[in-house]
Write a protein that holds these residues in place. Structure first.
Motif, PDB file in Angstrom:
ATOM      1  N   THR A  91     -25.928  54.360 -26.221  1.00 23.80           N
ATOM      2  CA  THR A  91     -26.900  54.017 -27.122  1.00 23.80           C
ATOM      3  C   THR A  91     -27.589  52.550 -26.590  1.00 23.80           C
ATOM      4  OG1 THR A  91     -25.892  55.010 -29.088  1.00 23.80           O
ATOM      5  CG2 THR A  91     -27.392  52.914 -29.628  1.00 23.80           C
ATOM      6  N   ASN A  92     -26.714  51.891 -25.891  1.00 26.86           N
ATOM      7  CA  ASN A  92     -27.057  50.625 -25.265  1.00 26.86           C
ATOM      8  C   ASN A  92     -28.133  51.100 -24.181  1.00 26.86           C
ATOM      9  OD1 ASN A  92     -25.465  48.949 -26.656  1.00 26.86           O
ATOM     10  ND2 ASN A  92     -24.210  48.632 -25.002  1.00 26.86           N
ATOM     11  N   PHE A  93     -27.725  51.968 -23.282  1.00 30.32           N
ATOM     12  CA  PHE A  93     -28.463  52.428 -22.188  1.00 30.32           C
ATOM     13  C   PHE A  93     -29.868  52.965 -22.612  1.00 30.32           C
ATOM     14  CE2 PHE A  93     -29.973  56.695 -19.831  1.00 30.32           C
ATOM     15  CZ  PHE A  93     -30.249  56.020 -18.682  1.00 30.32           C
ATOM     16  N   ILE A  94     -29.909  53.697 -23.806  1.00 30.55           N
ATOM     17  CA  ILE A  94     -31.440  53.980 -24.262  1.00 30.55           C
ATOM     18  C   ILE A  94     -32.048  53.047 -24.774  1.00 30.55           C
ATOM     19  CG2 ILE A  94     -32.225  55.419 -26.379  1.00 30.55           C
ATOM     20  CD1 ILE A  94     -30.074  57.623 -25.871  1.00 30.55           C
ATOM     21  N   HIS A  95     -31.417  51.856 -25.185  1.00 33.47           N
ATOM     22  CA  HIS A  95     -32.206  50.760 -25.724  1.00 33.47           C
ATOM     23  C   HIS A  95     -32.487  49.667 -24.665  1.00 33.47           C
ATOM     24  CE1 HIS A  95     -32.615  51.641 -30.255  1.00 33.47           C
ATOM     25  NE2 HIS A  95     -31.517  52.497 -29.887  1.00 33.47           N
ATOM     26  N   GLY A  96     -31.926  50.087 -23.500  1.00 33.51           N
ATOM     27  CA  GLY A  96     -32.100  48.942 -22.361  1.00 33.51           C
ATOM     28  C   GLY A  96     -31.326  47.938 -22.475  1.00 33.51           C
ATOM     29  N   ILE A  97     -30.209  48.052 -22.937  1.00 37.75           N
ATOM     30  CA  ILE A  97     -29.094  46.743 -22.843  1.00 37.75           C
ATOM     31  C   ILE A  97     -28.008  47.193 -22.292  1.00 37.75           C
ATOM     32  CG2 ILE A  97     -30.371  45.577 -24.776  1.00 37.75           C
ATOM     33  CD1 ILE A  97     -28.275  46.613 -26.648  1.00 37.75           C
ATOM     34  N   PHE A  98     -27.089  46.176 -21.997  1.00 39.59           N
ATOM     35  CA  PHE A  98     -25.647  46.309 -21.533  1.00 39.59           C
ATOM     36  C   PHE A  98     -24.593  45.704 -22.469  1.00 39.59           C
ATOM     37  CE2 PHE A  98     -28.619  45.766 -17.566  1.00 39.59           C
ATOM     38  CZ  PHE A  98     -28.713  47.232 -17.046  1.00 39.59           C
ATOM     39  N   PRO A  99     -23.525  46.190 -22.245  1.00 42.74           N
ATOM     40  CA  PRO A  99     -22.944  46.944 -21.214  1.00 42.74           C
ATOM     41  C   PRO A  99     -23.026  48.479 -21.286  1.00 42.74           C
ATOM     42  CG  PRO A  99     -21.218  46.373 -22.385  1.00 42.74           C
ATOM     43  CD  PRO A  99     -22.291  45.572 -23.058  1.00 42.74           C
ATOM     44  N   HIS A 100     -22.995  49.156 -20.149  1.00 37.78           N
ATOM     45  CA  HIS A 100     -22.801  50.785 -20.303  1.00 37.78           C
ATOM     46  C   HIS A 100     -22.212  51.191 -18.932  1.00 37.78           C
ATOM     47  CE1 HIS A 100     -27.346  50.437 -19.427  1.00 37.78           C
ATOM     48  NE2 HIS A 100     -27.120  51.074 -18.382  1.00 37.78           N
ATOM     49  N   SER A 101     -21.330  51.961 -18.686  1.00 40.48           N
ATOM     50  CA  SER A 101     -20.443  52.176 -17.797  1.00 40.48           C
ATOM     51  C   SER A 101     -20.372  53.613 -17.375  1.00 40.48           C
ATOM     52  CB  SER A 101     -19.038  51.575 -18.141  1.00 40.48           C
ATOM     53  OG  SER A 101     -18.527  52.237 -19.479  1.00 40.48           O
ATOM     54  N   VAL A 102     -19.863  53.782 -16.550  1.00 41.17           N
ATOM     55  CA  VAL A 102     -19.146  55.201 -15.832  1.00 41.17           C
ATOM     56  C   VAL A 102     -17.765  55.198 -16.034  1.00 41.17           C
ATOM     57  CG1 VAL A 102     -18.883  56.987 -13.993  1.00 41.17           C
ATOM     58  CG2 VAL A 102     -21.345  55.698 -14.264  1.00 41.17           C
ATOM     59  N   SER A 103     -17.193  56.184 -16.440  1.00 41.49           N
ATOM     60  CA  SER A 103     -15.452  56.074 -16.879  1.00 41.49           C
ATOM     61  C   SER A 103     -14.793  57.266 -16.509  1.00 41.49           C
ATOM     62  CB  SER A 103     -15.351  55.768 -18.316  1.00 41.49           C
ATOM     63  OG  SER A 103     -14.027  55.703 -18.482  1.00 41.49           O
ATOM     64  N   ILE A 104     -13.804  57.133 -15.379  1.00 38.27           N
ATOM     65  CA  ILE A 104     -13.309  58.366 -14.770  1.00 38.27           C
ATOM     66  C   ILE A 104     -11.714  58.225 -14.683  1.00 38.27           C
ATOM     67  CG2 ILE A 104     -13.166  59.913 -12.726  1.00 38.27           C
ATOM     68  CD1 ILE A 104     -15.996  59.018 -11.966  1.00 38.27           C
ATOM     69  N   ALA A 105     -11.025  59.029 -15.418  1.00 43.33           N
ATOM     70  CA  ALA A 105      -9.415  58.830 -15.381  1.00 43.33           C
ATOM     71  C   ALA A 105      -8.799  60.090 -14.984  1.00 43.33           C
ATOM     72  CB  ALA A 105      -9.086  58.443 -16.541  1.00 43.33           C
ATOM     73  N   LEU A 106      -7.608  60.117 -14.304  1.00 44.09           N
ATOM     74  CA  LEU A 106      -6.716  61.278 -13.790  1.00 44.09           C
ATOM     75  C   LEU A 106      -5.683  60.795 -15.065  1.00 44.09           C
ATOM     76  CD1 LEU A 106      -6.426  63.724 -12.143  1.00 44.09           C
ATOM     77  CD2 LEU A 106      -5.031  61.951 -10.719  1.00 44.09           C
ATOM     78  N   ILE A 107      -5.420  62.112 -15.534  1.00 49.33           N
ATOM     79  CA  ILE A 107      -4.041  62.201 -16.493  1.00 49.33           C
ATOM     80  C   ILE A 107      -3.092  63.251 -15.805  1.00 49.33           C
ATOM     81  CG2 ILE A 107      -5.429  61.182 -18.671  1.00 49.33           C
ATOM     82  CD1 ILE A 107      -5.223  64.113 -19.804  1.00 49.33           C
ATOM     83  N   ASP A 108      -1.905  62.741 -16.218  1.00 51.68           N
ATOM     84  CA  ASP A 108      -0.967  63.661 -15.647  1.00 51.68           C
ATOM     85  C   ASP A 108      -0.088  64.018 -16.971  1.00 51.68           C
ATOM     86  OD1 ASP A 108       1.269  64.902 -14.827  1.00 51.68           O
ATOM     87  OD2 ASP A 108       1.972  63.437 -13.344  1.00 51.68           O
ATOM     88  N   GLY A 109      -0.247  65.262 -17.717  1.00 53.71           N
ATOM     89  CA  GLY A 109       0.228  65.597 -19.097  1.00 53.71           C
ATOM     90  C   GLY A 109      -0.661  64.934 -19.904  1.00 53.71           C
ATOM     91  N   GLU A 110      -0.205  64.010 -20.647  1.00 57.18           N
ATOM     92  CA  GLU A 110      -1.251  63.233 -21.503  1.00 57.18           C
ATOM     93  C   GLU A 110      -1.016  61.650 -21.044  1.00 57.18           C
ATOM     94  OE1 GLU A 110      -0.620  63.652 -25.652  1.00 57.18           O
ATOM     95  OE2 GLU A 110      -1.239  65.600 -25.565  1.00 57.18           O
ATOM     96  N   GLU A 111      -0.397  61.245 -19.733  1.00 58.78           N
ATOM     97  CA  GLU A 111      -0.333  59.873 -19.232  1.00 58.78           C
ATOM     98  C   GLU A 111      -1.643  59.592 -18.440  1.00 58.78           C
ATOM     99  OE1 GLU A 111       2.812  56.890 -17.290  1.00 58.78           O
ATOM    100  OE2 GLU A 111       2.975  59.206 -16.893  1.00 58.78           O
ATOM    101  N   PRO A 112      -2.438  58.774 -18.674  1.00 56.84           N
ATOM    102  CA  PRO A 112      -3.367  58.127 -17.534  1.00 56.84           C
ATOM    103  C   PRO A 112      -2.733  57.549 -16.339  1.00 56.84           C
ATOM    104  CG  PRO A 112      -4.102  57.572 -19.497  1.00 56.84           C
ATOM    105  CD  PRO A 112      -2.707  57.986 -19.890  1.00 56.84           C
TER     106      PRO A 112
END
Ligand code: IPD
Ligand code: CA
Ligand code: CA
Length: 263
Positions: A91-112
């Motif tokens: 929604t921020n991105f579309i309205h031209g405001i920050f923050p917006h982010s790329v989020s990538i995680a690796l989880i092992d079972g259910e633990e990041p």
């Protein structure tokens, strides 16, 4: 493959995808906006960014499954899984405001166990892996040391599609408005968690989040010395759609209030 090596690869990937998102922000028009649900927006930028991430990660770790917001790929019982929000803060991105982010995680079972959040507006790359500390643009970060409500700045996300707890939520906001330095609603849960990790915020709570909103932020916050739980004090904060996170000194007072109203 070592977690540190994995982190170095996803750091570069998140920055590349962030660069794509940055370029496209100036090109999107109203015709590019689709509605996934009430107040839930998406564009081709989210979808293409996710495809870029999934195709790179398939090569990096062929044995891992996927949990992704836009459904590009899915998991089928793998122990290791990538949990991906290609654009957190759409929604921020579309309205031209920050923050917006790329989020990538690796989880092992259910633990990041490894995570990267790249905040595009300020070109800030947060990363952590289990046992390796938390980092912002190459510098070690840690949570704040505050203990009392009166010394804290807090973050939350306002409900926008699930209003089950709205009454109690507003009472909790009233308490924090009066007792703390203030509340912020930034619009990217991944960024909220990293801002607690580096001491900008002292605490963050939100209801009705998904695993992809919080997985990377959780490992970054934990490695920065923070504490996290669900609204009842349990461990169901990755898939349980409720999270309360803060520095360790403030956690008892902060959690007690969130639990009193929302637990
Ligand atoms: C949203 C952001 C926002 C939070 C919402 C999320 P999206 O993710 O994290 O801060 O309040 O609950 O859905 O849709 O921009 O990826
Ligand atoms: Ca999100
Ligand atoms: Ca998203």
């Amino acid at each position: 493959m070592e977690l540190k090596t994995i982190c170095q690869s996803i750091e570069i990937l998140a920055q590349e995808v962030g660069q794509f998102v940055r370029q496209e922000r100036l090109k999107i028009t109203n015709d590019d906006i689709e509605l996934k649900g009430k107040a839930s927006l998406v564009t081709y930028v989210d979808k293409n960014a996710e495809e870029m991430i999934v195709s790179a990660l398939r090569k990096l770790l062929p044995e891992a499954g996927f949990i992704t917001e836009e459904g590009t790929a899915s998991a089928s019982g793998e122990q290791l899984k990538w949990v991906i929000d290609p654009l957190d803060g759409t929604t921020n991105f579309i309205h031209g405001i920050f923050p917006h982010s790329v989020s990538i995680a690796l989880i092992d079972g259910e633990e990041p166990v490894a995570g990267v959040v790249y905040e595009i507006g300020q070109d800030e790359l947060f990363l952590a892996w289990k046992g390796g500390g938390a980092w912002l643009n190459g510098q070690a970060i840690s949570v704040s040391k505050t203990e009392k409500h009166e010394d804290t700045l807090l973050a939350t996300g306002f409900p926008y599609y699930n209003f089950d707890m709205l009454g109690n939520y507003l009472k909790l906001l009233e308490f924090f408005m009066i007792e703390t330095r203030g509340m912020r609603r930034m619009g990217s849960a991944a960024v909220d968690l990293t801002y607690v990790a580096c001491g900008r915020f002292d605490g963050f709570f939100e209801h009705a989040l998904h695993a992809w909103d919080v997985a990377a932020g959780i490992i970054i916050l934990k490695e920065a010395g923070g504490k996290v739980s669900d609204f009842k004090g349990g461990d169901d904060f990755l898939f349980g759609k409720e999270i309360v996170a803060s520095n360790k000194n403030y956690f008892p007072a902060f959690f007690q209030k969130v639990n009193e109203f929302l637990g």
